[in-house]
Scaffold this motif. Structure first.
Motif, PDB file in Angstrom:
ATOM      1  N   HIS A  61     -19.346 -23.237  22.068  1.00 52.69           N
ATOM      2  CA  HIS A  61     -18.589 -23.193  20.818  1.00 52.69           C
ATOM      3  C   HIS A  61     -18.577 -24.561  20.148  1.00 52.69           C
ATOM      4  CE1 HIS A  61     -15.563 -22.297  17.847  1.00 52.69           C
ATOM      5  NE2 HIS A  61     -15.572 -21.032  18.235  1.00 52.69           N
ATOM      6  N   VAL A  95     -15.125 -27.106  25.923  1.00 53.15           N
ATOM      7  CA  VAL A  95     -15.313 -26.009  24.972  1.00 53.15           C
ATOM      8  C   VAL A  95     -16.750 -25.984  24.447  1.00 53.15           C
ATOM      9  CG1 VAL A  95     -14.632 -25.162  22.681  1.00 53.15           C
ATOM     10  CG2 VAL A  95     -12.889 -25.852  24.339  1.00 53.15           C
ATOM     11  N   PHE A 105      -7.321 -25.657  19.946  1.00 51.69           N
ATOM     12  CA  PHE A 105      -8.270 -24.566  20.120  1.00 51.69           C
ATOM     13  C   PHE A 105      -7.576 -23.209  19.994  1.00 51.69           C
ATOM     14  CE2 PHE A 105      -9.221 -28.153  22.897  1.00 51.69           C
ATOM     15  CZ  PHE A 105     -10.488 -28.517  22.467  1.00 51.69           C
ATOM     16  N   ASP A 106      -8.335 -22.241  19.564  1.00 48.68           N
ATOM     17  CA  ASP A 106      -7.905 -20.854  19.705  1.00 48.68           C
ATOM     18  C   ASP A 106      -7.708 -20.576  21.193  1.00 48.68           C
ATOM     19  OD1 ASP A 106      -7.930 -17.853  18.804  1.00 48.68           O
ATOM     20  OD2 ASP A 106      -9.470 -18.011  20.372  1.00 48.68           O
ATOM     21  N   SER A 152     -11.256 -19.180  27.990  1.00 44.32           N
ATOM     22  CA  SER A 152     -12.578 -18.785  28.472  1.00 44.32           C
ATOM     23  C   SER A 152     -13.393 -20.008  28.876  1.00 44.32           C
ATOM     24  CB  SER A 152     -13.299 -18.003  27.375  1.00 44.32           C
ATOM     25  OG  SER A 152     -14.627 -17.708  27.763  1.00 44.32           O
ATOM     26  N   LYS A 173     -11.486 -22.335  15.202  1.00 46.71           N
ATOM     27  CA  LYS A 173     -11.240 -22.101  16.636  1.00 46.71           C
ATOM     28  C   LYS A 173     -11.285 -23.350  17.514  1.00 46.71           C
ATOM     29  CE  LYS A 173     -12.797 -17.275  16.597  1.00 46.71           C
ATOM     30  NZ  LYS A 173     -11.420 -16.757  16.527  1.00 46.71           N
ATOM     31  N   SER A 232     -19.249 -24.374  26.635  1.00 46.31           N
ATOM     32  CA  SER A 232     -19.211 -22.907  26.628  1.00 46.31           C
ATOM     33  C   SER A 232     -19.977 -22.333  25.446  1.00 46.31           C
ATOM     34  CB  SER A 232     -17.757 -22.415  26.584  1.00 46.31           C
ATOM     35  OG  SER A 232     -17.182 -22.634  25.293  1.00 46.31           O
ATOM     36  N   THR A 247     -10.540 -18.944  23.135  1.00 42.93           N
ATOM     37  CA  THR A 247     -11.694 -19.840  23.259  1.00 42.93           C
ATOM     38  C   THR A 247     -11.508 -20.841  24.384  1.00 42.93           C
ATOM     39  OG1 THR A 247     -12.197 -19.637  20.896  1.00 42.93           O
ATOM     40  CG2 THR A 247     -13.083 -21.564  22.041  1.00 42.93           C
TER      41      THR A 247
END
Length: 228
Positions: A195, A190, A166-167, A173, A129, A193, A170
């Protein structure tokens, strides 16, 4: 790798102040066409079906369209309007991601990224991801402190490049937050967040064109690839 839709968001908001040119560095011609066109071509060579999004300041968009006509540049892409910072520019570009898939975010002035690196980042992001290309440090490093400076263990550090992939869920968000000064790249947004980010091997020539010397390197590499 599952054939997820692939978006490539190319951020091209630089004004070229360190280049010493009035023309923004992404528009400077090298090896026959502007830097930004070489960058888009790198992703089309990887996969002609990628959905390209170019983020430009509003004041640069007409000039870019004029360049595309001048150079007969017909690679399909959408244009998003840049924001106050790179963070805001990326967030504006992400508004054009309208389906689930993978999103690569790349500097418009990194035209020398290789197909292998792009592919490795997409493959890692498909499973983890979030993936970014990095290189080991080759120079010695020193850290400043109150009393002077001291050497540090360079094996604990690496250079970070783009594309950062990135996904889509993911990254969308992650960018749904206010700007913070600690956001130095997309991976830092990211990671903030919650991840983790997977590291993959970058390519040494994938420099970010910032100075006139970088232009000389990029032109030599591009001409060398053409002559292979």
């Amino acid at each position: 790798m599952n054939e997820l839709p692939k978006y490539v968001l190319i951020v091209a908001g630089g004004r070229g102040l360190r280049m010493g040119e009035q023309l923004p560095k992404q528009f400077i011609p090298i090896a026959g066409k502007p830097v930004l066109m070489h960058t888009l071509d790198a992703f089309v060579r990887y996969d002609a079906s990628v959905r390209l999004i170019v983020v430009l300041p509003e004041s640069h968009q007409q000039y870019w369209q004029d360049l595309c006509r001048e150079y007969n540049f017909s690679v399909p892409h959408q244009i998003a309007t840049g924001g106050e910072t790179r963070f805001h520019s990326v967030r504006n570009g992400l508004k054009l991601v309208n389906s689930s898939g993978l999103v690569a975010i790349h500097d418009g002035v990194r035209p020398l990224v290789t197909t292998d690196v792009i592919d490795a980042c997409f493959r890692a992001a498909a499973s983890d991801k979030a993936a970014i290309p990095v290189l080991p440090m080759i120079d010695s490093l020193r850290e400043y402190n109150e009393t002077g400076s001291m050497p540090v263990d360079r094996t604990r550090y690496c250079y970070v490049q783009t594309p950062q992939v990135f996904d889509s869920a993911t990254v969308l968000s992650a960018y749904d937050v206010p700007f913070d000064e600690c956001f130095t790249d997309d991976a830092s947004v990211v990671e903030a967040s919650g991840h983790p980010v997977t590291l993959v091997a970058g390519n040494r020539e994938n420099i970010k064109i910032t100075t006139p010397f970088d232009l000389l390197i990029a032109e030599a590499v591009l001409k060398g690839r053409t002559n292979i």
